[in-house]
Design a protein around this motif. Structure first.
Motif, PDB file in Angstrom:
ATOM      1  N   THR A   1      43.720  17.463 -68.710  1.00 42.66           N
ATOM      2  CA  THR A   1      44.558  16.853 -68.105  1.00 42.66           C
ATOM      3  C   THR A   1      44.552  16.350 -67.146  1.00 42.66           C
ATOM      4  OG1 THR A   1      45.499  18.399 -69.839  1.00 42.66           O
ATOM      5  CG2 THR A   1      47.425  16.904 -68.324  1.00 42.66           C
ATOM      6  N   HIS A   2      43.980  16.987 -66.582  1.00 48.17           N
ATOM      7  CA  HIS A   2      44.440  16.792 -64.995  1.00 48.17           C
ATOM      8  C   HIS A   2      43.003  16.480 -64.246  1.00 48.17           C
ATOM      9  CE1 HIS A   2      45.425  18.859 -60.578  1.00 48.17           C
ATOM     10  NE2 HIS A   2      45.149  17.520 -60.576  1.00 48.17           N
TER      11      HIS A   2
ATOM     12  N   PRO B   1      53.957  14.846 -60.868  1.00 47.18           N
ATOM     13  CA  PRO B   1      55.311  14.711 -61.512  1.00 47.18           C
ATOM     14  C   PRO B   1      56.043  15.873 -61.933  1.00 47.18           C
ATOM     15  CG  PRO B   1      54.037  12.670 -62.500  1.00 47.18           C
ATOM     16  CD  PRO B   1      53.215  13.379 -61.566  1.00 47.18           C
TER      17      PRO B   1
ATOM     18  N   VAL C   1      44.044  12.819 -70.394  1.00 44.98           N
ATOM     19  CA  VAL C   1      45.056  13.188 -70.380  1.00 44.98           C
ATOM     20  C   VAL C   1      46.239  13.161 -70.892  1.00 44.98           C
ATOM     21  CG1 VAL C   1      47.725  12.248 -69.225  1.00 44.98           C
ATOM     22  CG2 VAL C   1      45.169  11.343 -67.732  1.00 44.98           C
TER      23      VAL C   1
ATOM     24  N   GLU D   1      58.524  17.290 -64.372  1.00 47.65           N
ATOM     25  CA  GLU D   1      58.316  17.741 -65.659  1.00 47.65           C
ATOM     26  C   GLU D   1      56.858  17.485 -66.517  1.00 47.65           C
ATOM     27  OE1 GLU D   1      58.313  14.399 -63.939  1.00 47.65           O
ATOM     28  OE2 GLU D   1      58.476  13.052 -64.779  1.00 47.65           O
ATOM     29  N   ILE D   2      55.966  17.348 -65.613  1.00 47.86           N
ATOM     30  CA  ILE D   2      54.291  17.686 -65.850  1.00 47.86           C
ATOM     31  C   ILE D   2      53.638  18.549 -65.411  1.00 47.86           C
ATOM     32  CG2 ILE D   2      53.918  14.941 -67.566  1.00 47.86           C
ATOM     33  CD1 ILE D   2      52.398  14.542 -65.258  1.00 47.86           C
TER      34      ILE D   2
ATOM     35  N   TRP E   1      43.765  13.000 -65.096  1.00 49.30           N
ATOM     36  CA  TRP E   1      45.086  12.251 -64.062  1.00 49.30           C
ATOM     37  C   TRP E   1      43.959  12.179 -62.843  1.00 49.30           C
ATOM     38  CZ3 TRP E   1      49.884  11.444 -65.081  1.00 49.30           C
ATOM     39  CH2 TRP E   1      50.519  11.056 -63.860  1.00 49.30           C
TER      40      TRP E   1
ATOM     41  N   GLN F   1      55.813  23.115 -75.831  1.00 53.39           N
ATOM     42  CA  GLN F   1      54.220  22.849 -75.856  1.00 53.39           C
ATOM     43  C   GLN F   1      54.268  21.255 -76.146  1.00 53.39           C
ATOM     44  OE1 GLN F   1      52.494  24.378 -74.296  1.00 53.39           O
ATOM     45  NE2 GLN F   1      53.844  25.660 -73.559  1.00 53.39           N
TER      46      GLN F   1
ATOM     47  N   ARG G   1      48.782  26.151 -65.989  1.00 57.08           N
ATOM     48  CA  ARG G   1      48.380  26.470 -67.031  1.00 57.08           C
ATOM     49  C   ARG G   1      47.766  27.284 -66.790  1.00 57.08           C
ATOM     50  NH1 ARG G   1      49.890  25.298 -72.521  1.00 57.08           N
ATOM     51  NH2 ARG G   1      50.751  23.005 -71.936  1.00 57.08           N
ATOM     52  N   CYS G   2      46.859  27.465 -65.040  1.00 53.21           N
ATOM     53  CA  CYS G   2      45.777  28.387 -64.876  1.00 53.21           C
ATOM     54  C   CYS G   2      46.134  29.336 -64.257  1.00 53.21           C
ATOM     55  CB  CYS G   2      44.645  27.705 -64.914  1.00 53.21           C
ATOM     56  SG  CYS G   2      43.467  27.402 -65.928  1.00 53.21           S
TER      57      CYS G   2
ATOM     58  N   PHE H   1      46.414  21.050 -75.037  1.00 53.35           N
ATOM     59  CA  PHE H   1      46.226  22.587 -74.480  1.00 53.35           C
ATOM     60  C   PHE H   1      45.521  22.675 -73.082  1.00 53.35           C
ATOM     61  CE2 PHE H   1      48.714  22.777 -78.560  1.00 53.35           C
ATOM     62  CZ  PHE H   1      49.771  22.434 -77.704  1.00 53.35           C
TER      63      PHE H   1
ATOM     64  N   ARG I   1      55.987  14.080 -72.684  1.00 52.89           N
ATOM     65  CA  ARG I   1      55.475  13.621 -71.024  1.00 52.89           C
ATOM     66  C   ARG I   1      54.753  12.920 -70.559  1.00 52.89           C
ATOM     67  NH1 ARG I   1      59.682  17.846 -72.063  1.00 52.89           N
ATOM     68  NH2 ARG I   1      58.656  19.410 -70.140  1.00 52.89           N
ATOM     69  N   VAL I   2      53.842  14.493 -70.805  1.00 56.34           N
ATOM     70  CA  VAL I   2      52.432  14.568 -70.284  1.00 56.34           C
ATOM     71  C   VAL I   2      52.020  12.640 -70.379  1.00 56.34           C
ATOM     72  CG1 VAL I   2      49.911  14.433 -70.032  1.00 56.34           C
ATOM     73  CG2 VAL I   2      52.317  16.391 -69.749  1.00 56.34           C
TER      74      VAL I   2
ATOM     75  N   ASN J   1      55.970  18.733 -73.688  1.00 56.91           N
ATOM     76  CA  ASN J   1      55.974  18.439 -72.558  1.00 56.91           C
ATOM     77  C   ASN J   1      54.188  17.972 -72.484  1.00 56.91           C
ATOM     78  OD1 ASN J   1      54.744  19.218 -70.352  1.00 56.91           O
ATOM     79  ND2 ASN J   1      53.484  21.511 -70.496  1.00 56.91           N
TER      80      ASN J   1
ATOM     81  N   GLY K   1      46.441  16.470 -73.017  1.00 56.38           N
ATOM     82  CA  GLY K   1      48.221  17.383 -73.283  1.00 56.38           C
ATOM     83  C   GLY K   1      48.942  17.647 -74.511  1.00 56.38           C
TER      84      GLY K   1
ATOM     85  N   GLU L   1      54.009   9.887 -68.830  1.00 54.31           N
ATOM     86  CA  GLU L   1      53.266   9.613 -67.663  1.00 54.31           C
ATOM     87  C   GLU L   1      51.393   8.657 -67.305  1.00 54.31           C
ATOM     88  OE1 GLU L   1      55.011   9.899 -64.591  1.00 54.31           O
ATOM     89  OE2 GLU L   1      56.474  10.705 -65.830  1.00 54.31           O
TER      90      GLU L   1
ATOM     91  N   TYR M   1      43.550  12.684 -54.087  1.00 58.91           N
ATOM     92  CA  TYR M   1      43.232  12.111 -55.269  1.00 58.91           C
ATOM     93  C   TYR M   1      44.061  10.551 -54.829  1.00 58.91           C
ATOM     94  CZ  TYR M   1      45.677  14.195 -58.065  1.00 58.91           C
ATOM     95  OH  TYR M   1      46.546  15.331 -59.349  1.00 58.91           O
TER      96      TYR M   1
ATOM     97  N   ALA N   1      51.710  21.596 -67.670  1.00 57.51           N
ATOM     98  CA  ALA N   1      50.270  21.156 -68.387  1.00 57.51           C
ATOM     99  C   ALA N   1      49.269  21.198 -66.864  1.00 57.51           C
ATOM    100  CB  ALA N   1      50.815  19.652 -68.775  1.00 57.51           C
ATOM    101  N   PHE N   2      49.211  20.712 -66.471  1.00 60.70           N
ATOM    102  CA  PHE N   2      48.436  20.542 -65.214  1.00 60.70           C
ATOM    103  C   PHE N   2      47.976  22.142 -64.201  1.00 60.70           C
ATOM    104  CE2 PHE N   2      48.430  15.606 -64.434  1.00 60.70           C
ATOM    105  CZ  PHE N   2      48.616  15.520 -65.692  1.00 60.70           C
TER     106      PHE N   2
ATOM    107  N   PRO O   1      43.881  21.955 -69.743  1.00 57.72           N
ATOM    108  CA  PRO O   1      44.292  21.943 -68.185  1.00 57.72           C
ATOM    109  C   PRO O   1      42.651  20.931 -67.865  1.00 57.72           C
ATOM    110  CG  PRO O   1      43.835  23.985 -68.328  1.00 57.72           C
ATOM    111  CD  PRO O   1      44.485  23.493 -69.359  1.00 57.72           C
TER     112      PRO O   1
END
Lengths: 375, 375, 375
Positions: A343-344, C117, A331, C119-120, A348, A254, C127-128, A338, A260-261, A257, A335, A264, C310, C123-124, A340
């Motif tokens: 983060t998103h 991406p 973002v 690899e992430i 993002w 976790q 997760r849901c 936890f 990496r977030v 992960n 991460g 990015e 987006y 976390a996006f 989302p």
């Protein structure tokens, strides 16, 4: 009301009645009765909270902390951590290891703070950064209840909002959701579970980030970048907490992960800088850096990301301000928390929209130049 | 379920059985049993809430408030404050002194309201402004529990959102935080502690602002600016509440600090108006005021700040709309609600960003004009 | 701790001690003692949660769900719905009728997901959307408490944020307010009251919308538009729930009102598309559709509204993205959730501001073209 409190109240009343009949006491003679003779009526809320505190039960009363009436008045009732530390030695020593203990001093040299009219700063940054000088930022006076201090809501009264939505990220994570549902810190972590593990008052426990979290380097209390070994030691501290509920493998996965977030997120932020740096080289920023007020700490320079300010810049720089200060941080910090949604959706996505806006604004500025040249 | 309720239910059942065997009663004979014969099954939730109410215990039943079946049907079950006031005289008289009691009438002459398609207005403004006609806006039917009515969540079901985030400002203040944590109104104030002190239903108690809070003048119920003396009297009312917990000196300092925040906020807002007023004089606004739909109450005029609308204007006016309607109000109102996140992060910062955008847009429009002239 | 748990713990301890003295058991012999010999210490939180679960009381232990140590490790401790369905047959069958059961598969073909991406992604969206593969998305492991699963907070850990603020709309409605206040599902509905009525695990119960809710057609699980009759049947299902508290007339009126809000919202959204479609025909979009990365599922086309992305689009398209994805959905969905703050302040108002921005941007692009032509 417990029998203890009733007896205490009677004793206080006795002292009080005695006080009323005598001359004002000398400082060294001031006791709780003297204070209460006025304050039970003048500030009943404060008196009641103190009555319910552990302090009241242990004989810690007004002048124990406020020294005397004149000092209390001159210090506007502030009681500094040094005073609390006379009894709570371990907590004070730990507190001084974390950034909470330099929050006010660090604030005072920030451009953002300096840009706010002096006469209203007390309603802005100071209301939170005063934590440097006030244990009762978290330990809400005058009850100083541990239940209150340890609640996520206590941390969240400062750690929230557009540029550091820790509260919002936690509350929208599964950790925050289950805690809200159960109010049981054994079932899901609160802020203090991970960040003040086992009651430490060193708020830098387990985390490897400097102030604000918008810089790429990680710094210590003296603003010196920390070593790779120190970073690893802190990661290990945090995994130690995760292991209370999760397997080491899961915890490591976790956090990696989240690493990496973060990478990015910062990469996308850098992509937002490029068009502005080019535009600036081409002399297209309006108002230009030469024409406008210099940055209070950086002078006449293009400042992108920390310590960039939110005022007096060009529109394109302001687009980047929102990107780095509000969206990048969502973002990567969410991460690690936890969430989302942060983060998103709130992070993002907004960064990608920012990038579109920055690129189009750069193109607009170039087009404007082309028109001017044609004349 | 208390023994009282059980006995009541049996009595009701008895009446019910009697009713079922007889012809429909005349209006004056309608009693609770007649209603329940259908509604216990048709609307069990409503019935159950009423059973748990103080009304049920005191013999206040369906027709006491709803008059009779036809009236209830014609009025879509609305019970007007006048009806409640037959028993709750003092509360009705107080209610009429505050703006809650003119909320629907005032709404109906606002341009914003008139701009929303008529057939959907019920889902918009009306859902809250109906408070003029419904005590059960706060006293949630049919239990009418005081605990529910007095909760910040009750007030917050209307006082929230982009243009009046009172709920959000309170919740992010130390007052709101400690109340959330303790649920104890002796430990920290709720909305009603300060704004409906000692149970008054006059919602203008202690506050010296007119509607919406985006105007510089403070008006009374008849939209007439209040006197300096009246303002001072209201300040004194509010300090009277603060003194329950704080010293007079502290309360005065805090409110004077908020006064300064308000002044600075309005000053910044005025700075946002200037570039637009200039641009308009230069004839650069698109669509121009002559070309577009006139403002429903102000006609063909440049309207900046209240009663400015959010539709059909130019981009530069819309930038100011966001500045005045969403951001200025956060700055100064959270000054008085002691929420640094709303004063600074969600307010002041956004206003500064708005100002950058407005200035750059003004420059863009000027540049466009210069191009046109060159042709 | 109940006597039952104490006895259970002793039995477990006995088994444990026996285990320790013997060789590692074969798979079919694995029992709870084997697991606990390590996991009580390694993952005490998980162990404690299980101890408090109904599963523990009924003899459902680690390997009942996780099969064996190797499988648990390989599957990263995931337990698929099929496993839960071995005991909870009815719930699994119902679950498969709703879109929760295709959430992961549908996600994997969305352009938005593909643009993040690889690899992430965990976390996006994942997760849901993992709800397809994890009953413990709602039934939080390892206690699997019904109180937790049925709470609005449980649903709200995914159904929140800019593009689907169901949690925020519910919490700002009177339904959500009264539930928050009373925590009594008889007094006000929770999410599950209406959407999983009487405990059904078919999350499509009573609602007539397809995925995301940004399309005008309503589709079933196979993305096929549903019939008028099916829509009416679903409306009737929902009214059946409303009738628990409200009259049929009131419920019908409220839902028809929401239907109109939805219509007006989509109409306004269409008004936002027009200037962009014209601009695109005139070849003014920058970067142009020919120059830029093709849409991952729609190719080289102007995509307005679902499945619009987006990133990588022009500024004017991005303005519409915010309009359709964040604001339109707030208008109409909060129509059905009865949140005036989201229908009006956070929704309709923002849509009107979006429309101003889109129109001005279209005009700016045209003006730019005119300048170019003049050269």
């Amino acid at each position: 009301m417990s029998i203890y409190i009733k007896v205490l109240s009677l004793l206080i009343l006795g002292v009080l009645l005695t006080m009323c009949a005598t001359a004002p006491p000398k400082v060294e003679e001031i006791d709780v009765g003297f204070c209460i003779s006025c304050h039970q009526e003048r500030t009943p809320g404060i008196f009641q909270s103190w009555v319910e505190s552990k302090h009241a039960k242990k004989g810690v009363h007004c002048v124990t902390c406020h020294i005397d009436h004149q000092a209390a008045s001159e210090q506007k009732s502030l009681v500094f951590p040094e005073k609390c530390g006379e009894c709570h030695k371990k907590q004070l020593a730990e507190f001084r290891k974390g950034r909470h203990s330099i929050a006010f001093d660090r604030m005072r040299i920030q451009g953002e703070y300096l840009g706010i009219p002096q006469e209203i700063r007390a309603a802005f940054c100071e209301r939170c950064h005063i934590i440097e000088k006030k244990c009762n930022s978290c330990h809400t006076s005058h009850k100083f209840s541990l239940v209150e201090a340890k609640s996520p809501d206590s941390c969240g009264s400062c750690h929230l909002g557009p540029d550091h939505p820790h509260k919002e990220m936690y509350e929208t994570s599964l950790h925050g959701t289950v805690y809200k549902l159960t109010q049981n810190p054994e079932r899901a972590p609160r802020c203090v579970t991970c960040h003040m593990a086992k009651g430490t008052h060193d708020s830098s426990f387990g985390i490897a980030r400097g102030p604000v979290g918008t810089r790429s380097v990680v710094v210590d209390m003296k603003e010196v970048p920390i070593s790779k070994e120190e970073e690893e030691r802190k990661r290990e501290e945090m995994i130690g907490v995760c292991k209370g509920c999760h397997s080491r493998r899961f915890a490591e996965e976790q956090l990696e992960n989240a690493d990496r977030v973060k990478e990015e997120g910062f990469k996308l932020m850098e992509a937002g800088k490029e068009p502005i740096q080019e535009i600036e080289k081409e002399g297209l920023i309006y108002p230009s850096i030469a024409e406008r007020m210099p940055h209070p700490t950086e002078g006449r320079a293009l400042v992108l990301a920390d310590p960039q300010l939110y005022m007096g810049t060009s529109h394109i720089e302001r687009l980047f301000f929102t990107m780095f200060k509000f969206h990048t941080i969502r973002v990567w910090k969410s991460g690690y928390h936890f969430s989302p949604a942060y983060t998103h959706g709130f992070g993002w996505t907004e960064m990608q929209l920012d990038l579109i806006d920055i690129k189009e604004e750069a193109e607009r500025l170039r087009q404007m130049l082309r028109e001017k040249k044609k004349q």
